[in-house]
Design an enzyme around this catalytic site. Structure first.
Site, PDB file in Angstrom:
ATOM      1  N   LYS A 296       6.012   1.163 -16.085  1.00 48.71           N
ATOM      2  CA  LYS A 296       6.862   1.167 -17.270  1.00 48.71           C
ATOM      3  C   LYS A 296       6.045   0.792 -18.503  1.00 48.71           C
ATOM      4  O   LYS A 296       4.916   0.305 -18.408  1.00 48.71           O
ATOM      5  CB  LYS A 296       8.018   0.182 -17.096  1.00 48.71           C
ATOM      6  CG  LYS A 296       7.574  -1.273 -16.995  1.00 48.71           C
ATOM      7  CD  LYS A 296       8.752  -2.206 -16.800  1.00 48.71           C
ATOM      8  CE  LYS A 296       8.275  -3.665 -16.746  1.00 48.71           C
ATOM      9  NZ  LYS A 296       9.395  -4.604 -16.568  1.00 48.71           N
TER      10      LYS A 296
ATOM     11  N   ARG B 120      20.347 -11.628 -15.067  1.00 46.80           N
ATOM     12  CA  ARG B 120      19.920 -10.637 -16.048  1.00 46.80           C
ATOM     13  C   ARG B 120      20.619  -9.344 -15.667  1.00 46.80           C
ATOM     14  O   ARG B 120      21.841  -9.271 -15.776  1.00 46.80           O
ATOM     15  CB  ARG B 120      18.378 -10.543 -16.048  1.00 46.80           C
ATOM     16  CG  ARG B 120      17.794  -9.947 -17.306  1.00 46.80           C
ATOM     17  CD  ARG B 120      16.284 -10.035 -17.316  1.00 46.80           C
ATOM     18  NE  ARG B 120      15.663  -9.265 -16.234  1.00 46.80           N
ATOM     19  CZ  ARG B 120      14.347  -9.158 -16.065  1.00 46.80           C
ATOM     20  NH1 ARG B 120      13.521  -9.784 -16.879  1.00 46.80           N
ATOM     21  NH2 ARG B 120      13.849  -8.449 -15.070  1.00 46.80           N
TER      22      ARG B 120
ATOM     23  N   TYR C  66      -5.166 -13.600 -46.874  1.00 53.27           N
ATOM     24  CA  TYR C  66      -4.008 -13.966 -47.677  1.00 53.27           C
ATOM     25  C   TYR C  66      -3.820 -15.489 -47.777  1.00 53.27           C
ATOM     26  O   TYR C  66      -3.911 -16.209 -46.782  1.00 53.27           O
ATOM     27  CB  TYR C  66      -2.739 -13.355 -47.090  1.00 53.27           C
ATOM     28  CG  TYR C  66      -2.655 -11.855 -47.242  1.00 53.27           C
ATOM     29  CD1 TYR C  66      -2.736 -11.251 -48.491  1.00 53.27           C
ATOM     30  CD2 TYR C  66      -2.485 -11.037 -46.128  1.00 53.27           C
ATOM     31  CE1 TYR C  66      -2.647  -9.874 -48.630  1.00 53.27           C
ATOM     32  CE2 TYR C  66      -2.390  -9.656 -46.254  1.00 53.27           C
ATOM     33  CZ  TYR C  66      -2.479  -9.087 -47.515  1.00 53.27           C
ATOM     34  OH  TYR C  66      -2.396  -7.721 -47.647  1.00 53.27           O
TER      35      TYR C  66
ATOM     36  N   MET D 222      -1.934  -6.422 -41.418  1.00 52.58           N
ATOM     37  CA  MET D 222      -1.374  -5.305 -40.678  1.00 52.58           C
ATOM     38  C   MET D 222      -2.450  -4.443 -40.018  1.00 52.58           C
ATOM     39  O   MET D 222      -2.274  -3.969 -38.888  1.00 52.58           O
ATOM     40  CB  MET D 222      -0.516  -4.429 -41.599  1.00 52.58           C
ATOM     41  CG  MET D 222       0.179  -3.279 -40.866  1.00 52.58           C
ATOM     42  SD  MET D 222       1.203  -2.264 -41.951  1.00 52.58           S
ATOM     43  CE  MET D 222       2.508  -3.413 -42.374  1.00 52.58           C
TER      44      MET D 222
END
Length: 374
Positions: A36, A127, A257, A305
């Site tokens: 998966k 679940r 940043y 990013m």
């Protein structure tokens, strides 16, 4: 290395892990390889072909969309899909021999004629899976549908909550509940071909959970499923990049940043062309590391990013030099487990988070013809 960043997948490691896990399974228990989420980020088709050639006989996927990927790739091995609403294209799955999990009475009602189903019972994970109170009625209805020839109950299964925590009492409780569920199903007239409960950790540490089939997930990709227990797995993915900017800076230089990293000496800053859009967690800012030239170097400042900066100290670094973000751990490079710890998550999230714009390159010393890029 053609791209400025790439994930290199060692198919020989995947093959080794598959063989090891299949050998750990109890005699007579088949191995289902969970592919998966694009093979846990490694590439579903190359991984699926490798595991099937190395001892796995079943494949496991989450959705019917993932099952389509496998079948469209020309792979016809037995396959189980297990997560969807009640309005998915179950008829397609039946036409393409994909077994379907049933986790609610409504899902049983939605199964088309000819479906091969695995009834999933919730034994304590809370679940997915049929609620315990609904189990007796559901197996009676499933048995009636099987007698009428409408569908086939091929399997009964559940999922362990805490097999990665040896000695956790919930494991024994779930085993007991699973045996009860099988007994209830047997009284209703069901004789499933495959009973399955064990995940990767269960394969390693809970032999009583092996039954007819074990489901190997994260362990296929080389991450030991139980902390402190070494089964001998080999990590399959190396994430690497090339330096695209190198500059020498003086003390007091703010980096990235908000200048949350400020140099305290003359040092070399190296720009790595991968960021959180590529799967580098932002939480690695000022706490993660990479390897350059066999030396571990810290991430300096915020991960952006598309890029982040590394403090290489007095290393000699040139444009184009290789930077290993994580890898097998044979040298100075961090492992995916270390990245997960720095990012306060698990290795699953790191591996599946490697973005689509990062190409996967496949290597295999045993089958050189399989080397390629996806």
């Amino acid at each position: 290395m053609g791209a400025v960043a790439e994930a290199v997948v060692d198919l020989d490691a995947v093959a080794h892990n598959t063989r090891l896990l299949a050998d750990l399974a109890a005699p007579g228990a088949a191995t289902l390889a969970v592919v998966k989420a694009n093979g846990f980020g490694h590439g579903v088709l190359p991984v699926a072909r490798t595991v099937l050639a190395s001892g796995a006989t079943w494949l496991g996927v989450t959705s019917i969309a993932e099952a389509r990927q496998v079948r469209d790739g020309g792979i016809d091995a037995p396959m189980l899909a297990w997560l969807y609403g009640t309005d998915d294209d179950f008829a397609w799955a039946v036409r393409h021999d994909v077994d379907l999990s049933v986790s609610t009475p409504e899902h049983l009602d939605a199964m088309p004629p000819g479906a091969a189903v695995h009834l999933k019972v919730d034994t304590g994970l809370t679940r997915n899976g049929v609620a315990w109170a609904d189990w007796p009625d559901l197996v009676r209805r499933a048995a009636d549908l099987e007698r009428r020839g409408t569908l086939r109950v091929r399997g009964i299964w559940s999922h362990l909550a805490s097999a990665d925590d040896p000695g956790n009492p919930s494991v024994a409780l779930q085993l007991e509940r699973f045996e009860e569920a099988l007994a209830v199903a047997g009284k209703a007239g069901l004789s499933p071909q495959v009973r399955h409960l064990a995940n990767s950790a269960g394969i390693v540490d809970v032999p009583a959970a092996h039954y007819d089939l074990v489901r190997a997930g994260l362990a296929l990709y080389g991450v030991e499923p139980i902390d402190g227990v070494v089964a001998g797995l080999r990590r399959a993915m190396t994430l690497r990049a090339r330096a695209v900017n190198v500059k020498r800076v003086p003390p007091g230089t703010g980096v990235s940043y908000l200048h949350q990293y400020v140099t305290d000496r003359d040092t070399t800053m190296v720009l790595v062309p991968a960021g959180y859009a590529d799967g580098v967690p932002r939480l690695l800012s000022n706490r993660g590391a990479v390897a350059i030239g066999g030396v571990r170097c810290p991430i300096a400042g915020r991960v952006a990013m598309d890029q982040f900066v590394v403090d290489a100290g007095d290393l000699t670094v040139a444009l184009g030099d290789e930077i290993v973000l994580f890898g097998p751990g044979d040298g100075a490079e961090p492992t995916v487990e270390e990245w997960a710890a720095w990012a306060q998550t698990n290795p699953h999230e790191i591996l599946t988070g490697i973005g689509a714009r990062v190409p996967r390159t496949y290597v295999s010393a045993s089958e050189p013809g399989r080397v390629g890029t996806q």
